[in-house]
Every structure is written in C-alpha cells, then in structure tokens.
Design an enzyme around this catalytic site. Structure first.
Site, PDB file in Angstrom:
ATOM      1  N   LYS A  49       0.995  -1.229   0.033  1.00 44.14           N
ATOM      2  CA  LYS A  49       0.016   0.002   0.144  1.00 44.14           C
ATOM      3  C   LYS A  49       0.938   1.060   0.015  1.00 44.14           C
ATOM      4  O   LYS A  49       2.061   1.329   0.687  1.00 44.14           O
ATOM      5  CB  LYS A  49      -0.613   0.088   1.417  1.00 44.14           C
ATOM      6  CG  LYS A  49      -2.076  -0.918   1.439  1.00 44.14           C
ATOM      7  CD  LYS A  49      -2.918  -0.777   2.447  1.00 44.14           C
ATOM      8  CE  LYS A  49      -3.949  -2.116   2.783  1.00 44.14           C
ATOM      9  NZ  LYS A  49      -5.117  -1.815   1.562  1.00 44.14           N
TER      10      LYS A  49
ATOM     11  N   ARG B 186     -10.211 -11.898   1.474  1.00 50.41           N
ATOM     12  CA  ARG B 186     -10.768 -12.743   0.791  1.00 50.41           C
ATOM     13  C   ARG B 186     -10.196 -14.196   0.881  1.00 50.41           C
ATOM     14  O   ARG B 186     -10.961 -15.217   0.782  1.00 50.41           O
ATOM     15  CB  ARG B 186     -11.131 -12.421  -0.532  1.00 50.41           C
ATOM     16  CG  ARG B 186     -10.242 -12.315  -1.788  1.00 50.41           C
ATOM     17  CD  ARG B 186     -10.690 -11.266  -2.651  1.00 50.41           C
ATOM     18  NE  ARG B 186     -10.757  -9.889  -2.525  1.00 50.41           N
ATOM     19  CZ  ARG B 186     -11.007  -8.958  -3.323  1.00 50.41           C
ATOM     20  NH1 ARG B 186     -11.365  -9.378  -4.542  1.00 50.41           N
ATOM     21  NH2 ARG B 186     -11.081  -7.657  -2.876  1.00 50.41           N
TER      22      ARG B 186
END
Ligand code: BES
Ligand code: MN
Ligand code: ZN
Length: 512
Positions: free
Chosen positions: A286, A360
């Site tokens: 990030k 996920r």
C-alpha cells in the site's frame, strides 16, 4: 471499567458529580425531555429558558453544562441534545437516546459518578441509555503513561480518566425486564469495548498468536470451547489461503474456532471474522497514506470474538461458532508474489493477482472450514474493500448474501440495534472478471463494483445450500474523525450489536 447501576434515587437527590438531562428541539424552541422534571422544578420550571439563554438548541450531540440550582444535590447539570422532539404521544428513538447518553458520558470524563435522568419509559430505552453511556465512556488507556497526565506528567484534559459510574435514574430498578436490560447492556458494552481494545492495540503487540491467546483466555473465563490451528496445523490441513497470506510475516497465521453451545439449542450459527492483524498490502504494498490505520484490519475477527463471548455471557439458547482467520500481511522474501497460485482449503486454486486482496483469501479458507460443520447460517464480517467505503461512506456497512430474505433480516436487525447498514447486490456478470488463465479463480476482478466482486469471490467458498451473509465493515470499523455520540476515535466495535441480536433472534426461532 465504567460501572452501571439502576438507581432508585430521585434526580434531585442523587449523590453524583453531575446529573444528565435531555433537551430537544420542539416546535417553539428548546424542550426538556421526560425524566428531568425534578431538575426543571429546581430551576423554577425555567430550565428550557435557561438553556436557551446559554445558546442550547437541543441539537443531537450538543452538550451544555451549568451549575445546579438550589435543591439539587449534584453540583452540575449536563444537558445533552436529543435532536427533534418526538410528536405528541411518541417516545424518543432508542438510537437518539444511545447517542445522547454517549455524548454526555464523553463530556463527563474525569468525573466519578453521573446520574442519567433521560427518558427511560421502558426497558429498551433504559438499555439504550445504558449502552450509550457505557460505550461513550470508553477510552483506550492501555498505552498512556498515566491517567490524566501527558507524557511529561503535564495535565491533559482530553486524556482524563473515563466516567467512573453511570446511574440510570427514573427506570424501574426492581422490575425484571429493566434488570435484564441493564445486565444485557453491561455484557454487550463490555464486549464491544473488548473488540475496540483489540482493534486499537498496535500490531507490534497484537499478532495472530497473541490474538489467539486472548481468545483462549476469554474462553477459559466464560466457559467457551476453543481450538487453535497454528501454522504447522494449517500447512498440514491444506489451508492455502491463510498460509499464503501469512507466509511473508515473521508472525505466522492462526485459525481460531471459539464456540458457545447451549444444551437446548436447536440452531447453530457460524460467524467468520477477517483477522488481518496488519495489512501492509504485502508485495502489492500500500502507498503511504493508506497503511497508517491498517492495524484495524482485524476488526471483523474482533467483532466475531466479542459476539461469541457476549452470547456465552448472556447464556443464549443457540450454538454460535466463531472462526477467527488470523494472519499478518507483510512483504518479504518469503511473501506470496503477484502471480502465485494458492491451493485453498476447499481444493480450489486461486491466482493471486494482488496481494493486497488478502482478506478474501483468509476468509475463503475459514468459510470452507465453517461450512464443514453444516451450520444453519454463516455470517462473515470483514474490513474487506475500500470500494465499500467509497460506496457507503464511513458509517454504513454493506450486506451481501446468497439469500435475499436473510440479507433483509440482517438489515432490519442492524437498524433495530442502531447500526447503519445497506443491502448490496451480487451481480453475476462480475464473476467473469475473476476468470484466471491458470487457476480456478483470481483474487481480483473488475475495479468497478470492487466490494461486490469481493462478495462474489467469497460466495464460491461457502458450502452448497448454506445460507450466508457477508458484512463489509471497512467504512465503520475504525473512526478517524472526532468522536461523536458513543463512537470514539479508533476502533468502534462495528457489527457486534447486529451479531448479538442476530444470535438472540436465532435463539428465539425468529429466523427461518
Ligand atoms: N483491508 C483492505 C480494505 C480496507 C480499506 C479496509 C480501507 C479499511 C479501510 C483490503 O485488504 C484491501 O486492501 N482491499 C483492496 C482490494 C483490491 C486490491 C482488490 C482495496 O479495497 O483496495
Ligand atoms: Mn489488503
Ligand atoms: Zn485487508
């Protein structure tokens, strides 16, 4: 921790440092809410006029402190705004009471005891005031060098100790329903505050192993069954999602199963929480500005943990199994690379196109594992996508499900307990964006509708025929702005109240 009592003392004579009253916006200016009659009387029936002179309007969250009038034992009166006054014959909305009680409790930090003379006509209103006050009084104090003092021993008012005791006035302390409501509010607020503490704890002190240890300690304290799969067990068991996400970190992953059972239960609910104790993004790192708050990426697991403990404390007649999918997402020489293929616990293969879509992956393994026990329903909770924050903002979580009625039920339950949520679709056409040339599915698809794409990914790991819902709490889980109502800065405990009420409804046989 802030104590709660249902008090028999009248508002005028309660021994406290302050008495809290409600004010609202009436058609002709400020009105004093029910519960404050004795306080108003001490002001010669002119409390509303006095408050108006001081600039009060009754707006939600507004706090006005004034010295008490003769005849009142508490030295301070704190008037808190409830927003618009209800129509004649109607009562105040529970969420308005919860927020007002929270604002008042926050404004009273540094104080020992306050009497809350807010309108508590029924047990539910008393519960809302109790919850709001206990949640509003919360402060994350674990890393302060001392209460009420700054780093160099200077007094710092923002950091004074939380309000010590909340006395609810005007309720029916001997009434069974009021007592039960207060007990429930204490258990619920304690557990929401437990979730907040975990979320606020920095990632150098909370990793998958220490999170699992906290689950073990709570399980012992509250009589829950707990099992922890460590990295060896996960590897042996073929948990490719959890291992793939956790392998770049020095702190290896864990899968925790924590269960509340009731001998007379006829339903079983499985709750699955995303527990990324830090999300750096991994090799798909990030950028600066996006990782400062990523200790919050275990908020789903914290909510599930808290809800299971709350269910045990409340002795709910339902089986609740919590699954905490814990890993730290870090870049390193051993980290999963974009392009790597993982074989998941279900046997499906996943091409990892973006290591920042890690939630996920850990959830997929936990969903498959949870499905093996054939629960009546599964609900997962996750700070899953930035896209959901773009869609719904910072206060509302998205609900997706493989069953429209279940999605609606959860939306209604959230509304009932004062949590903002919205039902989201799962458009089938978004699935093809996750087609992979090398594996069964990729962990990323189209950018547009990214929150829905993530939901579609998860759906494939839920066992055939099991009712499932997914709560994306990326917006409300962690609050970066100024505190408001009962919402502090930092971890909020989003979804705990919804999960606990869902458990209560399931216990009561209200759902399917
Ligand atoms: N933990 C983040 C999502 C998130 C964003 C939580 C903001 C809280 C606040 C998640 O793991 C993530 O990075 N998602 C990516 C997915 C993308 C790479 C497909 C995102 O939303 O950008
Ligand atoms: Mn991520
Ligand atoms: Zn994440």
């Amino acid at each position: 921790m802030t104590a709660l009592t249902l008090s028999t003392s009248p508002a005028a004579t309660v021994r406290a440092d302050a008495v809290v009253v409600g004010v609202a916006k009436g058609a002709k200016g400020v009105v004093v809410a029910p519960g404050a009659e004795a306080v108003d009387k001490a002001f010669g029936g002119k409390l509303a006029a006095v408050l108006e002179t001081l600039g009060a309007s009754g707006a939600e969250g507004e706090v006005t402190k004034l010295p008490a009038a003769d005849g009142l034992k508490a030295p301070v009166v704190l008037a808190v705004g409830l927003g618009d006054a209800p129509a004649k014959g109607d009562t105040y909305d529970n969420e308005a009471l919860r927020r007002a009680a929270g604002s008042a409790a926050r404004a009273l930090s540094g104080t020992k005891k306050a009497g809350f003379a807010l309108p508590v006509e029924d047990a539910e209103a008393a519960a809302a005031v109790s919850e709001g006050a206990l949640l509003g009084a919360y402060a994350f104090t674990a890393y302060r060098s001392s209460n009420g003092a700054g780093a160099k021993g200077k007094k710092n008012d923002d950091r004074s100790a939380p309000l010590g005791e909340v006395a609810i006035l005007g309720g029916k302390p001997r009434d069974k329903e009021f007592k039960a409501a207060a007990e429930r509010a204490v258990a619920l607020a304690d557990e929401i505050n437990r979730a907040r503490d975990l979320i606020n704890m920095p990632s150098n002190d909370l990793d998958p192993k220490s999170f699992a240890a906290q689950a073990q300690a709570a399980a012992k304290e509250f009589g829950l069954k707990v099992e922890v799969l460590d990295e060896k067990a996960l590897k042996k068991g073929g948990y490719g999602g959890l291992m793939g996400v956790g392998q770049g970190s020095e702190a290896p992953p864990r899968l925790v199963r924590i269960a509340h059972t009731h001998p007379k239960a006829d339903k079983t609910l499985a709750l699955v929480g995303k527990g990324i104790t830090y999300d750096s993004g991994g090799i798909s790192l990030k950028p600066a500005g996006h990782n400062e708050t990523m200790k919050c990426d275990m908020s789903g697991a914290a909510a599930v943990f808290a809800a299971v403990v709350a269910a045990a404390r409340l002795g709910l007649r339902v089986n609740i199994t919590g699954w905490l999918a814990l890993a730290e997402n870090m870049p390193s020489g051993s980290a999963t690379r974009p392009g790597d293929v993982l074989t998941m616990y279900s046997g499906k293969t996943v091409e990892v196109l973006n290591t920042d879509a890690e939630g996920r992956l850990v959830l997929a393994d936990a969903l498959t594992r949870a499905s093996e026990e054939s629960p009546d329903a599964i609900v997962d909770v996750a700070t899953l996508t930035g896209a959901m924050v773009l869609a719904l903002g910072n206060r509302t979580f998205g609900i997706m499900a493989n069953d429209d009625a279940f999605r609606t039920s959860i939306h209604e339950i959230a509304e009932e307990v004062g949590e903002q949520s919205w039902p989201m679709p799962m458009p089938a056409e978004l699935r093809k964006g996750m087609d992979s040339p090398v594996a069964d599915i990729a962990n990323m698809g189209e950018r547009m509708g990214g929150g829905l794409v993530a939901g579609l990914f998860l759906k494939e790991f839920v066992g055939e025929g099991i009712t499932w819902a997914h709560l994306d709490i990326a917006g409300p889980a962690f609050h970066e702005g100024a505190p408001w109502g009962y919402t502090p800065k930092g971890g909020t405990g989003s979804a705990v109240r919804t999960l606990v009420r869902l458990a209560e409804r399931t216990a009561a046989g209200d759902l399917g």
